[in-house]
Design an enzyme around this catalytic site. Structure first.
Site, PDB file in Angstrom:
ATOM      1  N   SER A 166       0.831  -1.193   0.000  1.00 10.33           N
ATOM      2  CA  SER A 166       0.000   0.000   0.000  1.00 10.33           C
ATOM      3  C   SER A 166       0.876   1.258   0.000  1.00 10.33           C
ATOM      4  O   SER A 166       1.672   1.457  -0.923  1.00 10.33           O
ATOM      5  CB  SER A 166      -0.960  -0.049   1.198  1.00 10.33           C
ATOM      6  OG  SER A 166      -1.976   0.913   1.075  1.00 10.33           O
ATOM      7  N   ASP A 264     -10.000  -4.357  -4.781  1.00  9.12           N
ATOM      8  CA  ASP A 264      -9.232  -3.278  -4.169  1.00  9.12           C
ATOM      9  C   ASP A 264      -9.337  -2.037  -5.053  1.00  9.12           C
ATOM     10  O   ASP A 264      -8.976  -2.087  -6.227  1.00  9.12           O
ATOM     11  CB  ASP A 264      -7.767  -3.697  -4.039  1.00  9.12           C
ATOM     12  CG  ASP A 264      -6.904  -2.670  -3.299  1.00  9.12           C
ATOM     13  OD1 ASP A 264      -7.413  -1.583  -2.955  1.00  9.12           O
ATOM     14  OD2 ASP A 264      -5.720  -2.967  -3.071  1.00  9.12           O
ATOM     15  N   HIS A 294      -7.674  -5.523  -0.365  1.00  7.57           N
ATOM     16  CA  HIS A 294      -6.533  -4.768   0.141  1.00  7.57           C
ATOM     17  C   HIS A 294      -6.146  -5.275   1.533  1.00  7.57           C
ATOM     18  O   HIS A 294      -7.009  -5.568   2.355  1.00  7.57           O
ATOM     19  CB  HIS A 294      -6.929  -3.286   0.230  1.00  7.57           C
ATOM     20  CG  HIS A 294      -5.789  -2.361   0.477  1.00  7.57           C
ATOM     21  ND1 HIS A 294      -4.988  -1.872  -0.531  1.00  7.57           N
ATOM     22  CD2 HIS A 294      -5.310  -1.818   1.620  1.00  7.57           C
ATOM     23  CE1 HIS A 294      -4.073  -1.080  -0.036  1.00  7.57           C
ATOM     24  NE2 HIS A 294      -4.241  -1.024   1.281  1.00  7.57           N
TER      25      HIS A 294
END
Length: 340
Positions: A166, A264, A294
């Site tokens: 991320s 995601d 995610h």
């Protein structure tokens, strides 16, 4: 492929617990971050994030960077094949405003164990107290400090990789950009042999199609992406390539593994970045994990198959890229994979 029921339940629980830190005004973020950290450190949080394999030896230490002492956690497999050993620097996610070493504990231990490398997990300073470009500068300075004193941790400064999920994926590739740019200026810079970018955020300004197609999802909503960007940038120019690496010159970067998740809103960030890297002549392996959301590398107990496969793929990639004798088996450039 549909999300597993337990992952959908986790998404509902996220909403019930009050939503995202990304929605808050900057002064309220530190207290909310602390509350979130307490939940993660408690029994319920540990059920989700797990712990590193007991065979892996860990050590907490720190690295000195300009203006700060950054906590790090060192992971060593029970039997290192060689000393000095290859090293992988992990940069955790959390939207640049939250996250810590515990969040990546299982994942770092797994990569160390499977790849037979030392993993150094880094805890950088967070926004909004320390907005862009401080987190990126911290991460680059930490890699510099690590390779400047290799004997301290028994690592090989010529066999270094970075990985992150991320926001950590963003920061990992930005570290690679910073190292390349320093070399182009004729300055000394770390030699980075591989980058592993797990559902990375790569664009701070434009809203990409997956954000519109997947407005709500467990762990991360599309609106969170813009909220985290606002808190991280704090008014800075989001088109800066060290903020939005999708806008950077991507030539002469290390081989990249890019992973994304089917469910995601950040998915297109990874897809477009993998394509841009390949177009710039960088060796790329791209994998989309079907049925995943995610955060899957931080959820080994909720998504065990996906988490273990993703960690194995990262370990395989860094082993191949950092071991010259094994490079003949590397996946061909631009080769996409769909993993279920």
């Amino acid at each position: 492929m549909r999300l597993p029921l337990r992952t959908r339940v986790l998404g509902a629980l996220r909403t019930a617990l009050g939503g995202s830190v990304a929605d808050l005004p900057p002064p309220e973020v530190p207290a909310a971050r602390e509350r979130s950290g307490r939940i993660q450190a408690g029994p319920a949080g540990r059920v989700v994030v797990g712990r590193h394999d007991r065979r892996v030896v860990t050590e907490d230490a720190s690295l000195t960077v300009p203006g700060a002492e950054l906590p790090v956690r060192i992971y060593r497999p029970p039997h290192l094949a060689a000393v000095p050993a290859p090293v992988v620097v992990n940069i955790h996610g959390g939207g640049f405003v939250q996250g810590d070493l515990d969040q990546s504990d299982w994942f770092c231990g797994q990569v160390a164990l499977v790849a037979g490398v030392v993993v150094v997990s880094l805890d950088y300073r967070l926004a909004p107290e320390h907005p862009f470009p401080v987190p990126a500068q911290d991460c680059y300075a930490a890699v510099e400090a690590l390779v400047a004193e290799p004997g301290r941790f028994g690592i090989d400064p010529q066999r270094v990789a970075v990985m992150g999920d991320s926001a950590g994926g963003n920061l990992s590739t930005v570290v690679c950009l910073m190292a390349r740019d320093a070399r182009r200026r004729g300055e000394a810079a770390p030699t980075i042999g591989a980058q592993c970018l797990i559902y990375p955020g790569t664009e701070m300004v434009d809203v990409l199609p997956s954000e519109r197609a997947i407005p709500t999802a467990p762990i991360l909503h599309a609106s969170d992406i813009r909220g985290f960007s606002r808190l991280y940038l704090a008014g800075a120019d989001g088109t800066d390539p060290y903020a939005s690496p999708l806008r950077a010159d991507l030539s002469d970067l290390p081989p990249a593994l890019v992973q994304t998740a089917e469910h995601d809103p950040l998915r297109d960030h990874g897809i477009r970045y993998a394509d841009a890297l390949a177009a710039a002549g960088v060796t790329v392996r791209y994998t989309d994990y079907q049925g995943a959301c995610h955060g899957y590398v931080s959820m080994p107990r909720l998504l065990p198959t996906t988490a273990h496969q993703a960690a194995w793929e990262v370990a395989s990639w860094v082993s191949t890229c950092l071991d010259p004798a094994d490079r003949s088996s590397r996946t061909p450039e631009g080769s996409p994979t769909v993993a279920s």
